[in-house]
Design a protein around this motif. Structure first.
Motif, PDB file in Angstrom:
ATOM      1  N   ALA A  87      -5.591-123.022  -6.953  1.00  0.00           N
ATOM      2  CA  ALA A  87      -6.708-122.892  -6.011  1.00  0.00           C
ATOM      3  C   ALA A  87      -6.693-121.533  -5.328  1.00  0.00           C
ATOM      4  O   ALA A  87      -5.639-120.946  -5.106  1.00  0.00           O
ATOM      5  N   PRO A  88      -7.874-121.017  -4.961  1.00  0.00           N
ATOM      6  CA  PRO A  88      -7.934-119.718  -4.286  1.00  0.00           C
ATOM      7  C   PRO A  88      -7.359-119.805  -2.866  1.00  0.00           C
ATOM      8  O   PRO A  88      -7.586-120.782  -2.155  1.00  0.00           O
ATOM      9  N   LYS A  89      -6.597-118.788  -2.503  1.00  0.00           N
ATOM     10  CA  LYS A  89      -6.046-118.716  -1.147  1.00  0.00           C
ATOM     11  C   LYS A  89      -6.948-117.905  -0.233  1.00  0.00           C
ATOM     12  O   LYS A  89      -7.088-118.219   0.941  1.00  0.00           O
ATOM     13  N   SER A  90      -7.530-116.833  -0.772  1.00  0.00           N
ATOM     14  CA  SER A  90      -8.483-116.036  -0.004  1.00  0.00           C
ATOM     15  C   SER A  90      -9.337-115.221  -0.962  1.00  0.00           C
ATOM     16  O   SER A  90      -9.002-115.066  -2.137  1.00  0.00           O
ATOM     17  N   PHE A  91     -10.446-114.707  -0.446  1.00  0.00           N
ATOM     18  CA  PHE A  91     -11.341-113.873  -1.244  1.00  0.00           C
ATOM     19  C   PHE A  91     -12.145-113.016  -0.300  1.00  0.00           C
ATOM     20  O   PHE A  91     -12.245-113.299   0.897  1.00  0.00           O
ATOM     21  N   GLY A  92     -12.709-111.942  -0.834  1.00  0.00           N
ATOM     22  CA  GLY A  92     -13.539-111.056  -0.037  1.00  0.00           C
ATOM     23  C   GLY A  92     -13.595-109.668  -0.634  1.00  0.00           C
ATOM     24  O   GLY A  92     -13.079-109.419  -1.730  1.00  0.00           O
ATOM     25  N   PRO A  93     -14.211-108.738   0.095  1.00  0.00           N
ATOM     26  CA  PRO A  93     -14.299-107.359  -0.393  1.00  0.00           C
ATOM     27  C   PRO A  93     -12.900-106.735  -0.481  1.00  0.00           C
ATOM     28  O   PRO A  93     -12.035-106.990   0.355  1.00  0.00           O
ATOM     29  N   GLU A  94     -12.685-105.925  -1.510  1.00  0.00           N
ATOM     30  CA  GLU A  94     -11.407-105.242  -1.695  1.00  0.00           C
ATOM     31  C   GLU A  94     -11.324-104.090  -0.696  1.00  0.00           C
ATOM     32  O   GLU A  94     -12.183-103.216  -0.656  1.00  0.00           O
ATOM     33  N   THR A  95     -10.302-104.105   0.140  1.00  0.00           N
ATOM     34  CA  THR A  95     -10.152-103.076   1.162  1.00  0.00           C
ATOM     35  C   THR A  95      -9.130-102.014   0.783  1.00  0.00           C
ATOM     36  O   THR A  95      -9.208-100.893   1.243  1.00  0.00           O
TER      37      THR A  95
END
Length: 116
Positions: A87-95
């Motif tokens: 399962a995914p732990k986190s996601f978002g824009p690559e910083t």
């Protein structure tokens, strides 16, 4: 005393080539086993793997992953499952700027391998 009577092995340990071969093989095995046992075992990582998804891949999920909405969780879960991960732990824009990520890319951090 003739030269033929003088033995290179006065104790008789290596009376023939077969015994010498066995001794050398046993010694090498013992040395290799000692080396293998002295090496540290690799520690398991934190149990996650990061997937970098370019923003121009054509799937059109950018709005979902930007906001962290419910559809973002569905997209992240699908990417993790497609790669055989948990399962995914986190996601978002690559910083973080890495050589593998293009500008505007997104990341999905997945858990350990999925149990089948």
């Amino acid at each position: 005393m003739s030269a033929s009577n003088i033995s290179a092995d006065p104790l008789g340990i290596f009376s023939n080539r077969r015994k010498l071969f066995r001794f050398v093989l046993f010694s090498l095995s013992a040395i290799l086993a000692a080396i293998a046992l002295s090496l540290p075992l690799p520690s398991k990582a934190d149990g996650s793997r990061t997937l970098i998804i370019p923003s121009d891949d054509g799937y059109g999920f950018e709005e979902c992953l930007k906001t962290g909405s419910e559809c973002g969780l569905i997209v992240a879960d699908a990417w993790c499952k497609a790669h055989g991960l948990g399962a995914p732990k986190s996601f978002g824009p690559e910083t973080e700027a890495t050589p593998d990520s293009a500008p505007g890319a997104y990341h999905v951090i997945c858990g350990d391998n999925a149990v089948n």
